[in-house]
Design an enzyme around this catalytic site. Structure first.
Site, short mmCIF file in Angstrom:
data_model
loop_
_atom_site.label_atom_id
_atom_site.label_comp_id
_atom_site.label_asym_id
_atom_site.label_seq_id
_atom_site.Cartn_x
_atom_site.Cartn_y
_atom_site.Cartn_z
N ASP A 191 -0.09 -3.84 6.30
CA ASP A 191 -0.74 -3.33 7.50
C ASP A 191 -2.20 -3.79 7.60
OD1 ASP A 191 1.62 -2.05 8.03
OD2 ASP A 191 0.87 -0.02 7.72
N ASP A 210 5.95 4.61 5.05
CA ASP A 210 6.80 3.64 5.74
C ASP A 210 6.85 2.30 5.00
OD1 ASP A 210 4.04 3.44 6.74
OD2 ASP A 210 4.80 1.93 8.14
N HIS A 211 6.12 2.21 3.87
CA HIS A 211 6.14 0.99 3.04
C HIS A 211 6.76 1.21 1.67
CE1 HIS A 211 3.57 -1.26 5.90
NE2 HIS A 211 3.37 -0.02 6.29
N HIS A 252 1.46 3.92 1.93
CA HIS A 252 2.02 4.69 3.05
C HIS A 252 3.55 4.77 2.96
CE1 HIS A 252 -1.86 4.09 5.61
NE2 HIS A 252 -1.94 5.12 4.80
N HIS A 290 0.85 -1.20 0.00
CA HIS A 290 0.00 0.00 0.00
C HIS A 290 0.87 1.24 0.00
CE1 HIS A 290 0.77 -0.52 4.30
NE2 HIS A 290 0.27 0.68 4.55
N HIS A 313 -7.42 -0.76 5.47
CA HIS A 313 -6.38 0.15 5.98
C HIS A 313 -6.19 1.27 4.96
CE1 HIS A 313 -2.74 1.39 8.06
NE2 HIS A 313 -2.04 1.25 6.95
N HIS A 325 4.86 -4.75 10.63
CA HIS A 325 5.22 -4.06 11.87
C HIS A 325 5.37 -5.02 13.04
CE1 HIS A 325 4.67 0.19 10.63
NE2 HIS A 325 3.74 -0.30 9.82
FE FE Z 1 2.80 0.77 8.13
ZN ZN Z 2 0.11 1.66 6.54
#
Ligand code: FE
Ligand code: ZN
Length: 260
Positions: free
Chosen positions: A134, A58-59, A56, A54, A112, A172
């Site tokens: 996530d 942090d990905h 985001h 996805h 998400h 995570h």
């Molecule tokens: Fe994340």
């Molecule tokens: Zn995420």
């Protein structure tokens, strides 16, 4: 061809997953370029694919830099705005990474985010593996940023029916905090109590608590246990009435977790 799966740590609690075989490697959710570039340099592996679950940061935050230095196909959700994707996916596809001998079934798991994907490799390792970003976490699930409770519950239900031994590679290290909530939902769940002890021991030893397995999640994750009487009862307490269906039960538990 055996495929090895390694975790690269990023930020405070992210895992970037590397799948490697015979000098080739694919990476899932490279939120940060540095650990991936360091890995490729150290191992000498050639990058054969980048997969994103996805949009985001942090990905995917490191994807552009990794791909600039190591050009490779970039798979990710068609429904999300991610720069550089060469193979847009919406779920239902089958993708093959011949360099590492892996075939994935692509699952649409919105909730998400709008276009969130999971990559399920039925023949990865001895028992299959799913890379779910996530969506499903150890003893928890992602927050509903872009989707509805009905979408997320349906997405989690898709993961719940994978074979019980399937390894779950989430993005995570949240298991320990999630279990504090799981035991509040189901104080009498002995499997949750045991898992709290196991996870505490792992964290003291600085070990990852993921991958987890679908069967473990079915016993201990309140977000897959909408049918369990204790979860139904907890949802009823929050709602002030018995939940009408699985979606309402899931939504009540998710809502409680947001404020826990
Ligand atoms: Fe994340
Ligand atoms: Zn995420």
């Amino acid at each position: 061809m055996t495929t090895e799966i390694l975790a690269l740590k990023a930020f405070d609690d992210n895992y970037i997953w590397v799948l490697r075989s015979a000098g080739q490697a694919a990476v899932v959710d490279p939120g940060d370029a540095t650990p991936v570039l360091d890995y490729l340099q150290r191992s000498g592996d050639r990058l054969c694919a980048v997969l994103a679950t996805h949009h985001h940061g942090d990905h995917i935050g490191g994807a552009a830099e990794v791909l600039a230095r190591h050009p490779a196909p970039f798979y990710g959700p068609a429904a999300e705005d991610i720069e550089g994707i060469t193979h847009p996916l919406s779920g239902g596809e089958r993708i093959t990474l011949p360099e590492i001998g892996v075939t994935f079934e692509v699952l649409a798991v919105p909730g998400h985010t709008r276009g969130h994907l999971a990559y399920y490799g039925p023949s990865l390792g001895a028992t299959g593996a799913v890379f779910c970003g996530d969506t499903l976490f150890g003893a928890g699930c992602g927050r509903l940023f872009e989707g509805t409770p009905a979408q997320m519950q349906a997405s989690l239900a898709k993961l719940a029916v994978l074979p019980a031994p399937t390894f779950v590679y989430c993005a995570h290290e949240y298991t320990q905090a999630n279990l504090r909530f799981a035991i509040a939902v189901e104080p009498a769940n002995a499997a949750v109590q045991r898992r709290i002890e196991d996870v505490a021991a792992a964290r003291i030893a600085d070990q990852a608590t993921v991958p987890t397995q679908i069967g473990v999640e079915l016993e201990t994750n309140p977000f897959l246990r909408w049918d369990a009487p204790a979860v139904q009862a907890a949802a009823a307490t929050r709602l002030g009435h018995a939940p009408a269906d699985a979606v309402e039960a899931f939504a009540a538990i998710r809502e409680w977790k947001n404020r826990f």
